[in-house]
Design an enzyme around this catalytic site. Structure first.
Site, PDB file in Angstrom:
ATOM      1  N   VAL B  77       0.861  -1.183   0.000  1.00 37.98           N
ATOM      2  CA  VAL B  77       0.000   0.000   0.000  1.00 37.98           C
ATOM      3  C   VAL B  77       0.901   1.237   0.000  1.00 37.98           C
ATOM      4  O   VAL B  77       1.812   1.337   0.820  1.00 37.98           O
ATOM      5  CB  VAL B  77      -0.903  -0.001   1.258  1.00 37.98           C
ATOM      6  CG1 VAL B  77      -1.752   1.264   1.325  1.00 37.98           C
ATOM      7  CG2 VAL B  77      -1.782  -1.256   1.281  1.00 37.98           C
ATOM      8  N   CYS B  78       0.653   2.168  -0.924  1.00 35.22           N
ATOM      9  CA  CYS B  78       1.457   3.392  -1.008  1.00 35.22           C
ATOM     10  C   CYS B  78       1.365   4.165   0.304  1.00 35.22           C
ATOM     11  O   CYS B  78       0.273   4.572   0.718  1.00 35.22           O
ATOM     12  CB  CYS B  78       0.990   4.273  -2.167  1.00 35.22           C
ATOM     13  SG  CYS B  78       1.866   5.853  -2.223  1.00 35.22           S
ATOM     14  N   ILE B  79       2.499   4.377   0.924  1.00 32.08           N
ATOM     15  CA  ILE B  79       2.496   4.972   2.272  1.00 32.08           C
ATOM     16  C   ILE B  79       2.009   6.424   2.256  1.00 32.08           C
ATOM     17  O   ILE B  79       1.247   6.836   3.126  1.00 32.08           O
ATOM     18  CB  ILE B  79       3.885   4.825   2.940  1.00 32.08           C
ATOM     19  CG1 ILE B  79       3.844   5.269   4.407  1.00 32.08           C
ATOM     20  CG2 ILE B  79       4.963   5.598   2.177  1.00 32.08           C
ATOM     21  CD1 ILE B  79       5.060   4.843   5.198  1.00 32.08           C
TER      22      ILE B  79
END
Lengths: 120, 132
Positions: B77-79
């Site tokens: 998941v893109c932080i």
């Protein structure tokens, strides 16, 4: 890590959604990883490059500031769909950075000649 | 063939999240591999530990978790997209002084570099919800 060429297609207006900023973030990340990047603006996406934006009244950051840094990241190939410009009554001279205005056949060619195509 | 799947669509509101999951199952059923599933933009909501649905409706985050557990998938998941939208793991909750975390087990927070890496390592990269 082997290299690949990236084409990032952005089709949304600069504000109203995060799409334009999200596409720029992906392009800059590709450049940081030293991968060649071409940006293609289509549909309302051509509005992203209009010079003289002032989104402060709607509480947004000015995209022009990030766009101006693209050449520093060696992202120099910016393509815009000619038909999308025409449909909105725009000329390339109104845009912030030098661009290639491309016709529909050239867009097919752009997609074919890049290893990875990401739509945002 | 090695695939990576990019998900921009949030569950429930967009069919794209469910379609991405079905595509992932189809890829694996056809004998191909999945290098990574990368969740970007509103797609980060696929990583919610708190999704609560009626029993006759699909719980997409739970289905990603089950598929990942079965096939050892890398769910990233893109932080930056996640913390902006209030999707935190324990470490980020501590960093931003938030009272709780909500990233489901099996998902990992990491940077956009993981998307670029997935593109470089995979034969095919397919985006779901790219126009939503």
């Amino acid at each position: 890590m082997s290299g690949k060429s990236f084409l990032i297609i952005s089709r949304s207006a600069p504000y109203g959604s995060s799409a334009a900023r999200d596409a720029l973030d992906v392009a800059l990340t590709c450049a940081v990883f030293e991968q060649p990047v071409t940006l293609l603006f289509m549909d309302d996406g051509v509005l992203q490059l209009l010079a003289g934006q002032d989104p402060q009244p709607i509480g947004q950051k000015n995209l022009n500031a990030v766009q101006q840094s693209l050449p520093l990241y060696d992202i120099e190939r910016l393509c815009v769909c000619r038909a999308s410009l025409d449909a909105r009554g725009l000329e390339t001279q109104q845009l912030l950075l030098p661009v290639e205005a491309v016709a529909a056949e050239a867009i097919a060619q752009l997609i074919a000649e890049h290893d990875v195509v990401l739509s945002i | 063939m090695l695939f990576s799947i990019v998900v921009h669509a949030a569950p429930v509101q967009n069919q794209g999240a469910d379609t991405a999951l079905r595509f992932a199952r189809a890829v694996l059923a056809a004998g191909h591999g999945i290098y990574r599933v990368f969740f970007y933009r509103d797609g980060i909501h696929n990583g919610s530990a708190l999704s609560s649905l009626p029993p006759d409706e699909a719980n997409i985050p739970a289905q990603w978790q089950a598929l990942a557990a079965e096939h050892g998938l890398d769910l990233v998941v893109c932080i930056a997209a996640a913390v902006r939208r209030g999707m935190l793991n324990a470490e980020e909750a501590q960093r931003y002084d938030r009272s709780s975390s909500n990233l489901a087990p099996g998902f990992e927070l990491s940077g956009l570099g993981q998307l670029v890496d997935a593109c470089l390592q995979s034969d095919r990269v397919i985006t779901f919800g790219g126009r939503s």
